[in-house]
Scaffold this active site. Sequence first.
Site, PDB file in Angstrom:
ATOM      1  N   ALA A 291       0.831  -1.204   0.000  1.00  5.31           N
ATOM      2  CA  ALA A 291       0.000   0.000   0.000  1.00  5.31           C
ATOM      3  C   ALA A 291       0.870   1.260   0.000  1.00  5.31           C
ATOM      4  O   ALA A 291       0.491   2.275  -0.586  1.00  5.31           O
ATOM      5  CB  ALA A 291      -0.944   0.001   1.204  1.00  5.31           C
TER       6      ALA A 291
ATOM      7  N   GLY B 121       1.892   1.592  -3.482  1.00  7.85           N
ATOM      8  CA  GLY B 121       0.647   1.714  -4.238  1.00  7.85           C
ATOM      9  C   GLY B 121       0.012   3.081  -4.097  1.00  7.85           C
ATOM     10  O   GLY B 121      -0.585   3.597  -5.047  1.00  7.85           O
ATOM     11  N   ASP B 122       0.131   3.690  -2.924  1.00  7.88           N
ATOM     12  CA  ASP B 122      -0.388   5.034  -2.700  1.00  7.88           C
ATOM     13  C   ASP B 122       0.269   6.012  -3.671  1.00  7.88           C
ATOM     14  O   ASP B 122      -0.401   6.856  -4.280  1.00  7.88           O
ATOM     15  CB  ASP B 122      -0.130   5.446  -1.250  1.00  7.88           C
ATOM     16  CG  ASP B 122      -0.548   6.873  -0.949  1.00  7.88           C
ATOM     17  OD1 ASP B 122      -1.712   7.234  -1.213  1.00  7.88           O
ATOM     18  OD2 ASP B 122       0.301   7.633  -0.457  1.00  7.88           O
ATOM     19  N   ALA B 123       1.573   5.895  -3.831  1.00  6.95           N
ATOM     20  CA  ALA B 123       2.305   6.787  -4.734  1.00  6.95           C
ATOM     21  C   ALA B 123       1.915   6.540  -6.188  1.00  6.95           C
ATOM     22  O   ALA B 123       1.701   7.480  -6.956  1.00  6.95           O
ATOM     23  CB  ALA B 123       3.804   6.608  -4.544  1.00  6.95           C
TER      24      ALA B 123
ATOM     25  N   GLU C 161      -1.517   7.942  -6.772  1.00  8.48           N
ATOM     26  CA  GLU C 161      -1.445   9.411  -6.838  1.00  8.48           C
ATOM     27  C   GLU C 161      -0.952   9.877  -8.208  1.00  8.48           C
ATOM     28  O   GLU C 161      -1.502  10.816  -8.789  1.00  8.48           O
ATOM     29  CB  GLU C 161      -0.529   9.938  -5.735  1.00  8.48           C
ATOM     30  CG  GLU C 161      -0.290  11.433  -5.783  1.00  8.48           C
ATOM     31  CD  GLU C 161      -1.350  12.252  -5.083  1.00  8.48           C
ATOM     32  OE1 GLU C 161      -1.389  13.467  -5.343  1.00  8.48           O
ATOM     33  OE2 GLU C 161      -2.126  11.691  -4.293  1.00  8.48           O
TER      34      GLU C 161
END
Length: 142
Positions: free
Chosen positions: A31, A34-36, A39
């Site tokens: 995550a 994955g967040d980056a 985004e």
Amino acid sequence: MNEQPIGLAEGWMFPFPPSKPSKQMNPITLAYIGDAIYEVMVRQWILSQPNHRPHHMHREAISFVSAKAQARLLNKIQDQLSEEEADIVRQGRNAKSAVPKNADMNDYRQATALEALFGYLYIENKMDRLREIAGLLFEDQK
């Protein structure tokens, strides 16, 4: 010399491949990256739209990166995931993490699950599938 730096030959954006396989990574670690990736996907989609005023772009980004928005988007694609992807989502949703005070616990866990899926697909270098899911997420947007 036409040699590519280590990592780029395998399709990585940068020459820093992961230190271990995705299956050995904690879902929170998936995550994290994955967040980056999520985004960047949102920002690239925003740039594909005609209105590039800074305030408008910021508002658009917020409408996609909040836990509530990510939970809604995960729900939208849930039935189109492979068994392996659904397993990553389940692990991400069940991962232990601190929930921010202003976030709904269920929405936050769903958002973490979506980010873990994006991290997994990125780490596994499944860029075609990542693009396919991005298309599903944005298919009914402006």
